[in-house]
Write a protein that holds these residues in place. Sequence first.
Motif, PDB file in Angstrom:
ATOM      1  N   UNK A   1      12.821  21.923  11.158  1.00 48.10           N
ATOM      2  CA  UNK A   1      13.432  22.220  12.222  1.00 48.10           C
ATOM      3  C   UNK A   1      12.568  21.678  13.165  1.00 48.10           C
ATOM      4  N   UNK A   2      12.871  21.217  14.454  1.00 47.64           N
ATOM      5  CA  UNK A   2      11.597  21.077  15.068  1.00 47.64           C
ATOM      6  C   UNK A   2      11.331  21.878  15.846  1.00 47.64           C
ATOM      7  N   UNK A   3       9.857  21.893  16.642  1.00 43.38           N
ATOM      8  CA  UNK A   3       9.774  23.657  17.577  1.00 43.38           C
ATOM      9  C   UNK A   3      10.110  23.315  18.669  1.00 43.38           C
ATOM     10  N   UNK A   4      10.634  24.722  18.475  1.00 45.62           N
ATOM     11  CA  UNK A   4      11.382  25.368  19.967  1.00 45.62           C
ATOM     12  C   UNK A   4      10.237  25.898  20.750  1.00 45.62           C
ATOM     13  N   UNK A   5      10.770  25.543  22.104  1.00 45.01           N
ATOM     14  CA  UNK A   5      10.083  25.976  23.542  1.00 45.01           C
ATOM     15  C   UNK A   5      10.403  27.771  22.933  1.00 45.01           C
ATOM     16  N   UNK A   6       9.153  27.984  23.282  1.00 47.81           N
ATOM     17  CA  UNK A   6       8.030  29.371  23.736  1.00 47.81           C
ATOM     18  C   UNK A   6       9.288  29.984  23.914  1.00 47.81           C
ATOM     19  N   UNK A   7       9.600  30.323  25.562  1.00 51.21           N
ATOM     20  CA  UNK A   7      10.413  30.648  25.810  1.00 51.21           C
ATOM     21  C   UNK A   7      11.676  31.093  25.523  1.00 51.21           C
ATOM     22  N   UNK A   8      12.141  30.097  24.301  1.00 51.76           N
ATOM     23  CA  UNK A   8      13.096  30.820  23.581  1.00 51.76           C
ATOM     24  C   UNK A   8      13.184  31.564  22.921  1.00 51.76           C
ATOM     25  N   UNK A   9      14.203  32.578  23.417  1.00 43.16           N
ATOM     26  CA  UNK A   9      14.847  33.729  22.722  1.00 43.16           C
ATOM     27  C   UNK A   9      15.279  34.204  21.093  1.00 43.16           C
ATOM     28  N   UNK A  10      15.091  33.101  20.237  1.00 41.44           N
ATOM     29  CA  UNK A  10      15.555  32.719  19.149  1.00 41.44           C
ATOM     30  C   UNK A  10      14.991  31.727  18.357  1.00 41.44           C
ATOM     31  N   UNK A  11      15.198  31.664  16.399  1.00 44.76           N
ATOM     32  CA  UNK A  11      15.003  30.910  16.208  1.00 44.76           C
ATOM     33  C   UNK A  11      15.683  30.077  15.854  1.00 44.76           C
ATOM     34  N   UNK A  12      15.549  28.766  14.965  1.00 48.12           N
ATOM     35  CA  UNK A  12      16.348  27.770  14.196  1.00 48.12           C
ATOM     36  C   UNK A  12      16.170  28.096  12.209  1.00 48.12           C
ATOM     37  N   UNK A  13      16.896  27.291  12.100  1.00 42.96           N
ATOM     38  CA  UNK A  13      16.721  28.375  10.888  1.00 42.96           C
ATOM     39  C   UNK A  13      17.440  26.903  10.021  1.00 42.96           C
ATOM     40  N   UNK A  14      17.508  25.849   9.617  1.00 44.37           N
ATOM     41  CA  UNK A  14      18.262  25.059   8.590  1.00 44.37           C
ATOM     42  C   UNK A  14      17.501  24.593   6.757  1.00 44.37           C
ATOM     43  N   UNK A  15      19.012  24.854   6.346  1.00 45.18           N
ATOM     44  CA  UNK A  15      17.948  24.585   4.984  1.00 45.18           C
ATOM     45  C   UNK A  15      19.451  23.992   3.638  1.00 45.18           C
ATOM     46  N   UNK A  16      18.209  22.470   2.994  1.00 46.46           N
ATOM     47  CA  UNK A  16      19.307  21.827   3.107  1.00 46.46           C
ATOM     48  C   UNK A  16      19.989  22.234   1.600  1.00 46.46           C
ATOM     49  N   UNK A  17      20.490  22.491   0.171  1.00 47.05           N
ATOM     50  CA  UNK A  17      21.628  23.082  -0.332  1.00 47.05           C
ATOM     51  C   UNK A  17      22.620  22.339  -0.959  1.00 47.05           C
ATOM     52  N   UNK A  18      22.315  21.023  -2.008  1.00 50.09           N
ATOM     53  CA  UNK A  18      23.339  19.509  -2.787  1.00 50.09           C
ATOM     54  C   UNK A  18      23.379  18.803  -1.443  1.00 50.09           C
ATOM     55  N   UNK A  19      24.448  18.845  -1.236  1.00 47.71           N
ATOM     56  CA  UNK A  19      25.275  17.597   0.140  1.00 47.71           C
ATOM     57  C   UNK A  19      25.603  18.738   0.797  1.00 47.71           C
ATOM     58  N   UNK A  20      24.818  19.788   1.582  1.00 54.38           N
ATOM     59  CA  UNK A  20      24.648  20.612   2.951  1.00 54.38           C
ATOM     60  C   UNK A  20      23.630  21.370   3.149  1.00 54.38           C
ATOM     61  N   UNK A  21      24.063  21.155   4.482  1.00 54.13           N
ATOM     62  CA  UNK A  21      23.006  21.947   5.404  1.00 54.13           C
ATOM     63  C   UNK A  21      23.374  23.121   6.451  1.00 54.13           C
ATOM     64  N   UNK A  22      23.232  24.352   5.974  1.00 48.30           N
ATOM     65  CA  UNK A  22      23.152  24.872   6.794  1.00 48.30           C
ATOM     66  C   UNK A  22      22.010  25.364   7.846  1.00 48.30           C
ATOM     67  N   UNK A  23      22.882  25.599   8.869  1.00 49.28           N
ATOM     68  CA  UNK A  23      22.413  26.011  10.641  1.00 49.28           C
ATOM     69  C   UNK A  23      22.454  27.568  10.835  1.00 49.28           C
ATOM     70  N   UNK A  24      21.558  28.148  11.415  1.00 52.48           N
ATOM     71  CA  UNK A  24      21.559  29.022  12.159  1.00 52.48           C
ATOM     72  C   UNK A  24      20.794  29.377  12.912  1.00 52.48           C
ATOM     73  N   UNK A  25      20.875  30.333  14.056  1.00 49.78           N
ATOM     74  CA  UNK A  25      20.064  31.183  14.984  1.00 49.78           C
ATOM     75  C   UNK A  25      19.938  32.191  15.217  1.00 49.78           C
ATOM     76  N   UNK A  26      18.267  32.485  14.864  1.00 47.73           N
ATOM     77  CA  UNK A  26      18.340  34.593  14.938  1.00 47.73           C
ATOM     78  C   UNK A  26      18.048  34.709  16.139  1.00 47.73           C
ATOM     79  N   UNK A  27      18.131  36.076  16.845  1.00 50.78           N
ATOM     80  CA  UNK A  27      17.415  36.191  17.969  1.00 50.78           C
ATOM     81  C   UNK A  27      15.304  36.837  17.447  1.00 50.78           C
ATOM     82  N   UNK A  28      14.727  36.141  18.355  1.00 45.94           N
ATOM     83  CA  UNK A  28      13.590  36.903  18.389  1.00 45.94           C
ATOM     84  C   UNK A  28      13.984  38.621  18.172  1.00 45.94           C
TER      85      UNK A  28
END
Length: 135
Positions: free
Chosen positions: A62-89
Amino acid sequence: MKKLSVLMSALVMALAFVACEKDEDPVVQDLKVSKDAIEVVIDGEAVVIDITGGVAPYEATVAEIAEEATYNVTAKAEGDKVTITAVAKEEPAPEARETGGEETVEPVVVTVTDKAGNKVTVKVTVKEAEVTPEA
């Protein structure tokens, strides 16, 4: 008879060299993802994207997220899939904007990289969960 023996030996040697010829490298398809742009909701369901082509294993960053963002983004590659989530700070930055279900800050870029170093990007637009008034 001697000529036949020499001719047969030459033929066997020629066949041996042909049989030992190096196999061609397998054709690798270009690295691709099923979606190049997605929306995720903060603290909502994860979005799963399929990876095709390229050379496994895959890595998602995940590229750097803007400091003022109210969330964090995660990305995890497993096998042939990528799971992407956003979680509130836990404690958003003081300059965080309230958007009431609108898009927040700028899209986040997730990069998927294969073993050979090929890359493909996914633009992730993060939205805040829509609040429904209680009756």
